[in-house]
Every structure is written in structure tokens, then in C-alpha cells.
Design an enzyme around this catalytic site. Sequence first.
Site, PDB file in Angstrom:
ATOM      1  N   LYS A  49      38.894  47.361  45.323  1.00  0.00           N
ATOM      2  CA  LYS A  49      38.780  47.791  43.930  1.00  0.00           C
ATOM      3  C   LYS A  49      39.126  49.261  43.785  1.00  0.00           C
ATOM      4  O   LYS A  49      39.908  49.648  42.897  1.00  0.00           O
ATOM      5  CB  LYS A  49      37.360  47.558  43.415  1.00  0.00           C
ATOM      6  CG  LYS A  49      37.194  47.865  41.926  1.00  0.00           C
ATOM      7  CD  LYS A  49      35.751  48.086  41.540  1.00  0.00           C
ATOM      8  CE  LYS A  49      35.283  49.484  41.916  1.00  0.00           C
ATOM      9  NZ  LYS A  49      33.955  49.815  41.361  1.00  0.00           N
ATOM     10  N   ASP A  88      35.991  45.019  38.578  1.00  0.00           N
ATOM     11  CA  ASP A  88      34.612  45.487  38.704  1.00  0.00           C
ATOM     12  C   ASP A  88      33.706  44.457  38.026  1.00  0.00           C
ATOM     13  O   ASP A  88      34.154  43.357  37.676  1.00  0.00           O
ATOM     14  CB  ASP A  88      34.445  46.883  38.087  1.00  0.00           C
ATOM     15  CG  ASP A  88      34.615  46.881  36.576  1.00  0.00           C
ATOM     16  OD1 ASP A  88      34.980  45.827  35.999  1.00  0.00           O
ATOM     17  OD2 ASP A  88      34.381  47.927  35.954  1.00  0.00           O
TER      18      ASP A  88
END
Length: 213
Positions: A121, A139
Amino acid sequence: MVSKKKAVQCIDVMENLFPDAHCELNHENAFELTLAVLMSAQTTDKMVNVLTDKLFQKYKTPQDYLAVTLEELQEDVRTIGLYRMKAKNIQALCQILLDKHGGTVPPVHEELVKLPGVGRKTANVVMSVAFDYPAIAVDTHVERIAKRLGMAKKSASVLEVEERLMYLLPKERWSKAHHVMIFFGRYHCTARNPKCGDCPLLSECKFGQRQIK
């Protein structure tokens, strides 16, 4: 599961709601962004910004972070969650940048994920925001929105959500869609008390329809 056409339409609606969606972590370069995203794990962007407002004044380069003891750096970042591990990762990351990358953050995803504290991420955020490379960083907000709107299965892993969104959306829209979904999840379709009764995507959202019955 929604079609590509429907997924794009949903992103269009979110973008109309939040046309200025962007990365809310304050930074001036790829190095600061990398550290900010690293520190945002299990911590709000707002808290990270409060911290980095002072931190980025004290530390400018990888050398600066290595010039102090681990204990001093831990004290400087102790207002955020997991601060001991994050301070340790920051120093380890800075050492690798100096040893292998000339002190700069590499614009290569495969190299970014090798850095301590930098997962997929974080690497996606850095590639997208700092280097303008199409990427979708999943997320908690992006995952929640994708699953509520049927863009991904409820049982999908974070990687599966990312891959599904990459399949559904045109590549040139990945980066903007990522920010738009975050804003939509952060300020409208929240984890608790989502604004389902006032949502332009209610007709597409079985979750929302159940909430207002």
C-alpha cells in the site's frame, strides 16, 4: 459483482462529490511522503501531519535521521501508534537509501517494497503521488467502499481488492479513483454511521439499502 461500466459510473459519482480528492499527508518530496505513509499505519493522517509539521523541520535527509540515536527518534515520533517500530524502520530505511539508492527514494515499486516498513500500500501511494505512476493503494476506506458497492467480494483480501479495482477501472483513472474512494470513505461512507440516507449511490449499494430499512 458490478460491471466495468457500473464501477466507472460509481467512481464518477464519488468524484463529483469530492472533485479535489488528494493525498492528505503533508510532504514536500518523495522521501517525506514515504516516511509519512509509513507512519500513518494504524494512525490518522491528521495525527501524522501534526507530528511531521515538526519532524520534517528537524530532519531533512536520510543522514539526519541516522545522526541521532534510536531513542531520540522514538521520542520524536512517540505521539503516533507503534512509534518504537516505526522509528526503527525509519532508520533502517534511511540506511538502505544511502547504501543502495544514493540517498533518494527509488521510483520503482519492486525496490520500494524492499524498504523496512514499506508494504504494498505504501509503495503504491508513493508511486502514484510522488512519481505520477498509475496505482491503486487499498487502505481501509478503499476496501470498505469496494466491498459495499460490490466491486469486490466481501471475503476478498486487500490484494484481491486491488486487483479487482485494477480490472474494473481504466488504468489512467487508478490514481484519482484511489483518492476519491478514500475521501468518500473518510467523509461520507464511513465505517460507523455512514450517510446512507443522503447517498447518491444508494441505489447501487445493498449495504446502504439495508441500513435505512
